[in-house]
Scaffold this motif. Structure first.
Motif, PDB file in Angstrom:
ATOM      1  N   TYR A 245       1.572  -1.677  -0.213  1.00 35.46           N
ATOM      2  CA  TYR A 245      -0.149   0.037  -0.281  1.00 35.46           C
ATOM      3  C   TYR A 245       0.835   1.453  -0.044  1.00 35.46           C
ATOM      4  CZ  TYR A 245      -3.115   3.948   1.402  1.00 35.46           C
ATOM      5  OH  TYR A 245      -4.431   4.952   1.177  1.00 35.46           O
ATOM      6  N   VAL A 267      -5.070  -2.756  -2.342  1.00 36.05           N
ATOM      7  CA  VAL A 267      -5.511  -2.101  -0.840  1.00 36.05           C
ATOM      8  C   VAL A 267      -5.880  -1.177  -0.602  1.00 36.05           C
ATOM      9  CG1 VAL A 267      -4.378  -1.713   1.510  1.00 36.05           C
ATOM     10  CG2 VAL A 267      -3.774  -3.995   0.437  1.00 36.05           C
ATOM     11  N   ILE A 270      -9.774  -1.103  -1.649  1.00 32.08           N
ATOM     12  CA  ILE A 270     -10.267  -1.695   0.095  1.00 32.08           C
ATOM     13  C   ILE A 270     -10.181  -0.236   0.431  1.00 32.08           C
ATOM     14  CG2 ILE A 270     -10.199  -2.330   2.189  1.00 32.08           C
ATOM     15  CD1 ILE A 270      -8.926  -4.677   0.786  1.00 32.08           C
ATOM     16  N   PHE A 271      -9.613   0.148   0.951  1.00 27.87           N
ATOM     17  CA  PHE A 271      -9.365   1.633   1.337  1.00 27.87           C
ATOM     18  C   PHE A 271     -10.611   2.915   0.994  1.00 27.87           C
ATOM     19  CE2 PHE A 271      -7.978   5.928   2.183  1.00 27.87           C
ATOM     20  CZ  PHE A 271      -7.715   5.948   3.682  1.00 27.87           C
ATOM     21  N   GLY A 274     -14.253   1.604   1.252  1.00 24.28           N
ATOM     22  CA  GLY A 274     -14.895   1.698   2.772  1.00 24.28           C
ATOM     23  C   GLY A 274     -15.041   2.560   3.819  1.00 24.28           C
ATOM     24  N   LEU A 275     -13.641   3.009   2.967  1.00 26.04           N
ATOM     25  CA  LEU A 275     -13.258   4.133   4.320  1.00 26.04           C
ATOM     26  C   LEU A 275     -13.125   6.009   3.929  1.00 26.04           C
ATOM     27  CD1 LEU A 275     -10.469   2.468   5.857  1.00 26.04           C
ATOM     28  CD2 LEU A 275     -12.689   2.436   7.043  1.00 26.04           C
ATOM     29  N   ARG A 276     -12.817   6.746   4.781  1.00 26.54           N
ATOM     30  CA  ARG A 276     -12.975   8.048   4.813  1.00 26.54           C
ATOM     31  C   ARG A 276     -14.441   8.598   3.875  1.00 26.54           C
ATOM     32  NH1 ARG A 276      -9.163   8.894   6.605  1.00 26.54           N
ATOM     33  NH2 ARG A 276      -7.264   8.977   6.384  1.00 26.54           N
ATOM     34  N   PHE A 281     -19.540  -0.752   2.542  1.00 27.69           N
ATOM     35  CA  PHE A 281     -19.106  -2.269   3.395  1.00 27.69           C
ATOM     36  C   PHE A 281     -18.240  -3.129   2.171  1.00 27.69           C
ATOM     37  CE2 PHE A 281     -20.121   1.159   6.258  1.00 27.69           C
ATOM     38  CZ  PHE A 281     -18.810   1.681   6.154  1.00 27.69           C
ATOM     39  N   ALA A 284     -15.969  -2.864  -0.361  1.00 31.83           N
ATOM     40  CA  ALA A 284     -14.599  -2.852   0.326  1.00 31.83           C
ATOM     41  C   ALA A 284     -14.458  -4.412   0.758  1.00 31.83           C
ATOM     42  CB  ALA A 284     -14.778  -2.311   1.163  1.00 31.83           C
ATOM     43  N   SER A 288     -11.293  -7.067  -0.001  1.00 30.08           N
ATOM     44  CA  SER A 288     -10.342  -7.508   1.061  1.00 30.08           C
ATOM     45  C   SER A 288     -10.855  -9.388   0.871  1.00 30.08           C
ATOM     46  CB  SER A 288     -11.288  -7.137   2.669  1.00 30.08           C
ATOM     47  OG  SER A 288     -11.405  -6.278   2.353  1.00 30.08           O
TER      48      SER A 288
ATOM     49  N   GLN B 123      -5.386  -5.881   6.212  1.00 27.85           N
ATOM     50  CA  GLN B 123      -5.637  -4.731   5.111  1.00 27.85           C
ATOM     51  C   GLN B 123      -6.787  -5.715   4.461  1.00 27.85           C
ATOM     52  OE1 GLN B 123      -2.358  -5.558   5.335  1.00 27.85           O
ATOM     53  NE2 GLN B 123      -0.947  -3.938   4.385  1.00 27.85           N
ATOM     54  N   ALA B 124      -7.164  -6.950   5.123  1.00 30.61           N
ATOM     55  CA  ALA B 124      -8.447  -7.177   4.952  1.00 30.61           C
ATOM     56  C   ALA B 124      -9.570  -7.661   5.895  1.00 30.61           C
ATOM     57  CB  ALA B 124      -7.979  -8.978   4.428  1.00 30.61           C
ATOM     58  N   MET B 126      -9.429  -4.654   8.108  1.00 31.85           N
ATOM     59  CA  MET B 126      -8.567  -3.168   8.766  1.00 31.85           C
ATOM     60  C   MET B 126     -10.522  -2.624   7.845  1.00 31.85           C
ATOM     61  SD  MET B 126      -7.081  -1.554   5.393  1.00 31.85           S
ATOM     62  CE  MET B 126      -7.161  -1.084   4.256  1.00 31.85           C
ATOM     63  N   VAL B 127     -11.260  -2.605   7.247  1.00 32.77           N
ATOM     64  CA  VAL B 127     -13.452  -2.153   7.488  1.00 32.77           C
ATOM     65  C   VAL B 127     -13.814  -1.909   8.443  1.00 32.77           C
ATOM     66  CG1 VAL B 127     -14.372  -1.581   6.014  1.00 32.77           C
ATOM     67  CG2 VAL B 127     -12.394  -1.374   4.402  1.00 32.77           C
ATOM     68  N   ILE B 131     -14.920  -0.066  11.393  1.00 31.41           N
ATOM     69  CA  ILE B 131     -16.565   0.665  11.571  1.00 31.41           C
ATOM     70  C   ILE B 131     -16.463   0.093  13.151  1.00 31.41           C
ATOM     71  CG2 ILE B 131     -18.580   0.011  11.159  1.00 31.41           C
ATOM     72  CD1 ILE B 131     -17.768  -1.348   8.458  1.00 31.41           C
TER      73      ILE B 131
END
Lengths: 312, 279
Positions: A245, A267, A270-271, A274-276, A281, A284, A288, B123-124, B126-127, B131
């Motif tokens: 990453y 990666v 995924i980020f 699902g994030l920011r 989800f 993401a 994953s 990393q798999a 982390m989401v 949450i």
């Protein structure tokens, strides 16, 4: 049953229970943290990959739709999963053998009886623990794609042309791979050195007596003797390359913190999904699981290989 | 014979030249960083490289502390690295003792759950982890989030267990007969005997926490809780024009690593060979 035996046994079971409680008390602090912050998210990640959920509405079970969405979209204009998968695999396929070759070469050089050996080893190892964010910035500046960059300056002086390092696809791979090799070479060198130390010296001597050249000794003695180290290095490198990453993010993300199609990796996807605040989800988690499947496949190969090596 | 000798000298010479070239290549980015950190801005990008700046801008090393809250970032990183390392070493050596030296129901199953997760990259998951932390525990933008995340890894338990297993059982038995409690055996017999593994775990955890980027990047978005790696990233975006400042701040973050590395060099090398597979 007479009284004394009964009390004895009762005391015995109480003692056993006490012993178990003591044992659990040893495990509890770490296991509690591990269960809450690792096991539960792992299970959730698997489950979420079959669900549609944005964090506020109730999660909805949609079966394989997340996965189908990922793979059916490959090639479409909006798709970034396909490029991410491609970039991750290309990066892995190129950086793993190159890093292996460089680490082994360095280990061979530093396994001979030369003065200052420890000094050279120390220096080779340092990039591995140096903070990636700090040192990648140097690479980024050296490879600045306009005429100001040092690398382009040299290229221009030597051959008259310059390269747009951060927009040409091959330039992107080149930068990321060169940086990875520089950063990780020392670490794997140490593993190879440990392997080389285990090689039976007599094998070299008898091979030399049989008239084997240096190259032949390397191919027929060294390589088979260090196959276990070779194997470990390869597995570790593959797994770590799949998880890459910071290398890409740090070298190629601009002030908008975004990676485009040429520079995105799994990666990051995924980020980004699902994030920011992008609360997709399900998507993401499906990406994953793709990452997990890749790593798992390599790990299974590792277990089979390990068995082969230990059975030898 | 003479030819043979001359050839050997030539081979050795080539060997040294190759090694010196590689070493220079390895050191080059660090040297470039240090020189650039005190150069006038125009000389940083100049080609050919200006190794001796026309005048040294030492003020870069003063300005980095005011242009971003660097002291706060360093304090946060030190707090995190020390806390995580302490918790990691204590809890994993604690658990490893039970796994290596005690018999109790469910031991193998519990250990298997650790083992099963080594193949799963962080990393798999982390989401969902984020949450959970943000939505239910409200720990995002606190240093606690990073402590919870990093202090309980399976790696530490593996490493310590492996080492404890090599310590003879008779040592524990003898202590038990002398009436020592299990906690006493852990603290007075196992830990002193496991110094190399403890050192390795300490150094590796500290460096990993110090250098971690993605974890803090996800969890710590407010300036007052950011770590130094995230802080460096701020130079990358907001202060794009001042490469000198960026290089000075980068150099500062490498100092503790260099000190730890030079002090614990042996442990690093042994640790790499000992730990074998580390994700």
């Amino acid at each position: 049953m007479d009284q004394p035996t009964k009390t004895k046994r009762l005391a015995g079971s109480r003692l056993a229970r006490h012993k178990s409680l003591v044992a659990y008390s040893f495990i509890l602090p770490n296991y509690l943290g591990f269960a809450v912050f690792t096991l539960i998210p792992v299970v959730c990640s698997v489950l979420l990959s079959f669900m549609k959920w944005n964090g506020s509405a109730a999660p909805e079970w949609i079966g394989l739709d997340n996965y189908i969405g990922l793979f059916a979209n490959i090639g479409k204009l909006s798709d970034s999963f396909g490029p991410a998968l491609r970039n991750t695999i290309v990066y892995t396929a190129l950086s793993v053998p190159l890093t292996m070759a460089c680490s082994l070469g360095l280990a061979l050089l530093l396994n001979s009886q030369i003065r200052g050996r420890d000094f050279f080893r120390t220096i080779a190892f340092f990039p591995y623990i140096a903070s990636l964010i700090a040192v990648s910035t140097v690479f980024k500046l050296l490879f600045i794609p306009n005429d100001n960059g040092l690398i382009n300056g040299i290229l221009k002086a030597v051959s008259g042309f310059t390269v747009k390092w951060t927009t040409e696809q091959w330039g992107i791979y080149f930068m990321a791979i060169l940086f990875s090799i520089w950063k990780n070479m020392g670490y794997y060198m140490v593993i190879y050195l440990a392997g080389l130390q285990g090689v039976n010296k007599e094998l070299y001597e008898s091979a030399a007596l049989d008239g084997a050249s240096k190259w032949q000794r390397f191919v027929y003695v060294t390589i088979p003797e260090i196959s276990l180290a070779n194997f470990f290095v390869m597995i570790m490198l593959i797994v770590n390359s799949f998880k890459v990453y910071d290398v890409f993010y740090q070298l190629f993300a601009g002030p908008d913190n975004v990676l485009g199609k040429k520079t995105t990796i799994l990666v990051y996807e995924i980020f980004a999904a699902g994030l920011r605040g992008n609360n997709n989800f399900g998507k993401a988690s499906a990406i994953s699981m793709v990452l997990f499947a890749l790593v798992l496949a390599v790990t299974l190969i590792q277990f089979r290989g390990e068995r082969r090596f230990t059975n030898r | 014979m003479n030819i043979e000798k001359r050839r050997n000298v030539a081979v050795t010479a080539v060997l040294y030249i190759v090694l010196i070239v590689i070493t220079l290549g390895t050191l080059f980015p660090f040297a470039w960083m240090l020189v650039s950190s005190i150069k006038p801005e125009v000389e940083i990008m100049a080609y050919p490289i200006v190794w001796l700046p026309s005048k040294a801008i030492w003020s870069n090393y003063k300005e980095i502390w005011t242009i971003i809250p660097l002291a706060t970032f360093i304090r946060n990183t030190v707090v995190l690295a020390v806390t995580v390392t302490f918790l990691q070493v204590i809890t994993s050596s604690f658990a490893a003792y039970a796994f290596a030296k005690l018999k109790f129901p469910g031991r193998d199953i519990l250990f298997l759950t650790y083992f099963a997760t080594i193949a799963i990259p962080w990393q798999a998951y982390m989401v969902p982890q984020f949450i959970m932390m943000a939505k239910y525990f409200h720990l995002n933008n606190t240093l606690w989030s990073m402590i919870c995340l990093q202090a309980f890894s399976a790696f530490g338990v593996f490493l310590m267990r492996q080492f404890f297993m090599s310590i003879p059982d008779e040592l524990c038995e003898a202590a038990r007969i002398d009436g020592m409690s299990e906690y006493g055996i852990w603290g007075k017999i196992m830990l002193p005997n496991a110094k190399p593994a403890l050192m390795t775990l300490t150094i590796f955890t500290f460096v990993a926490t110090w250098n971690d980027f993605l974890g803090p990047y996800i969890y710590l978005t407010k300036d007052e809780v950011k770590t130094i790696q995230i802080g460096l990233r701020m130079f990358n975006t907001q202060y794009n024009t001042s490469y000198g400042l960026m290089m000075a701040a980068s150099a500062i973050t490498l100092v503790p690593l260099l000190v730890i590395f030079l002090a614990g060099q042996k442990q690093f090398v042994e640790g790499v060979a000992m730990s074998g597979i580390k994700g």
